[in-house]
Scaffold this active site. Structure first.
Site, PDB file in Angstrom:
ATOM      1  N   ASP A   1      -5.089   0.756  -1.451  1.00 20.88           N
ATOM      2  CA  ASP A   1      -3.786   0.173  -1.757  1.00 20.88           C
ATOM      3  C   ASP A   1      -2.761   0.661  -0.732  1.00 20.88           C
ATOM      4  O   ASP A   1      -2.753   1.825  -0.350  1.00 20.88           O
ATOM      5  CB  ASP A   1      -3.352   0.591  -3.180  1.00 20.88           C
ATOM      6  CG  ASP A   1      -2.215  -0.266  -3.702  1.00 20.88           C
ATOM      7  OD1 ASP A   1      -2.441  -1.058  -4.633  1.00 20.88           O
ATOM      8  OD2 ASP A   1      -1.083  -0.145  -3.164  1.00 20.88           O
ATOM      9  N   ILE A   2      -1.883  -0.238  -0.321  1.00 22.91           N
ATOM     10  CA  ILE A   2      -0.894   0.098   0.716  1.00 22.91           C
ATOM     11  C   ILE A   2       0.159   1.086   0.202  1.00 22.91           C
ATOM     12  O   ILE A   2       0.750   1.829   0.994  1.00 22.91           O
ATOM     13  CB  ILE A   2      -0.252  -1.203   1.276  1.00 22.91           C
ATOM     14  CG1 ILE A   2       0.348  -0.975   2.654  1.00 22.91           C
ATOM     15  CG2 ILE A   2       0.772  -1.779   0.319  1.00 22.91           C
ATOM     16  CD1 ILE A   2       0.667  -2.268   3.402  1.00 22.91           C
TER      17      ILE A   2
ATOM     18  N   VAL B   1       0.152  -9.626  -7.440  1.00 21.51           N
ATOM     19  CA  VAL B   1      -0.599 -10.438  -6.475  1.00 21.51           C
ATOM     20  C   VAL B   1      -1.551 -11.355  -7.245  1.00 21.51           C
ATOM     21  O   VAL B   1      -2.415 -10.872  -7.995  1.00 21.51           O
ATOM     22  CB  VAL B   1      -1.387  -9.539  -5.499  1.00 21.51           C
ATOM     23  CG1 VAL B   1      -2.199 -10.397  -4.532  1.00 21.51           C
ATOM     24  CG2 VAL B   1      -0.443  -8.618  -4.732  1.00 21.51           C
TER      25      VAL B   1
ATOM     26  N   HIS C   1      -7.812  -8.609  -9.104  1.00 24.16           N
ATOM     27  CA  HIS C   1      -8.156  -7.314  -8.513  1.00 24.16           C
ATOM     28  C   HIS C   1      -8.210  -6.255  -9.599  1.00 24.16           C
ATOM     29  O   HIS C   1      -7.514  -6.338 -10.604  1.00 24.16           O
ATOM     30  CB  HIS C   1      -7.156  -6.900  -7.440  1.00 24.16           C
ATOM     31  CG  HIS C   1      -5.718  -6.953  -7.878  1.00 24.16           C
ATOM     32  ND1 HIS C   1      -5.025  -8.141  -7.962  1.00 24.16           N
ATOM     33  CD2 HIS C   1      -4.855  -5.978  -8.265  1.00 24.16           C
ATOM     34  CE1 HIS C   1      -3.791  -7.893  -8.369  1.00 24.16           C
ATOM     35  NE2 HIS C   1      -3.653  -6.587  -8.580  1.00 24.16           N
TER      36      HIS C   1
ATOM     37  N   HIS D   1      -7.728  -2.095  -9.942  1.00 24.41           N
ATOM     38  CA  HIS D   1      -7.290  -0.854  -9.307  1.00 24.41           C
ATOM     39  C   HIS D   1      -8.247   0.268  -9.721  1.00 24.41           C
ATOM     40  O   HIS D   1      -8.547   0.417 -10.912  1.00 24.41           O
ATOM     41  CB  HIS D   1      -5.890  -0.455  -9.802  1.00 24.41           C
ATOM     42  CG  HIS D   1      -4.805  -1.439  -9.527  1.00 24.41           C
ATOM     43  ND1 HIS D   1      -3.805  -1.207  -8.602  1.00 24.41           N
ATOM     44  CD2 HIS D   1      -4.523  -2.653 -10.069  1.00 24.41           C
ATOM     45  CE1 HIS D   1      -2.962  -2.234  -8.593  1.00 24.41           C
ATOM     46  NE2 HIS D   1      -3.373  -3.122  -9.475  1.00 24.41           N
TER      47      HIS D   1
END
Ligand code: 5GP
Length: 119
Positions: A33-34, A100, A104, A106
């Site tokens: 993750d960014i 987003v 996804h 996490h």
């Protein structure tokens, strides 16, 4: 939730923006993750166009779903959190806080992640 081809994870899958890969198989990609919320914060996404958890589990084939969930474990192993433990989070839709619109999961770990609901 409708699928938007211009979402950031679609761009990562197309190689249009970079990501730090943790693991990849035929059906899924895992990357850091960014903006990590914990010492280890990895995102795992299916390669197919699925907007959220509901969409993925409703429409994806058995092979896609198996490949995706095996990639989650493989990514947790590659990120070094398998033995100490980790938390999986799948924000879904508006009330779930999903930002987003490409499904996804996490993977959070590297330290005790704390109370069940984050942030
Ligand atoms: P959501 O709120 O949708 O469950 O989580 C979206 C996650 O994507 C956030 O944790 C956010 O930091 C991460 N993210 C957003 N844009 C990018 C990006 O361009 N690259 C990476 N690696 N992560 C991103």
């Amino acid at each position: 939730m409708a699928y938007d081809d211009n979402n950031v994870f679609a761009k990562i899958l197309r190689g249009e923006i970079p990501s730090k890969k943790v693991f990849e198989n035929e059906h899924a990609l895992a990357f850091h993750d960014i903006h990590p919320a914990r010492p280890v914060h990895v995102l795992v996404i299916p390669k197919g166009k699925y907007a959220d958890f509901t969409d993925f589990t409703t429409r994806a084939s058995a092979a896609e779903q198996t490949g995706f969930y095996k990639a989650v474990t493989a990514a947790a192993k590659a990120a070094g959190v398998l033995d100490a433990g980790y938390r999986l989070v799948a924000n879904t839709g508006v009330n779930g806080g999903q930002e987003v619109p490409h499904f996804h999961i996490h993977i959070l770990g590297g330290a005790n992640v704390g109370p069940m609901v984050l942030r």
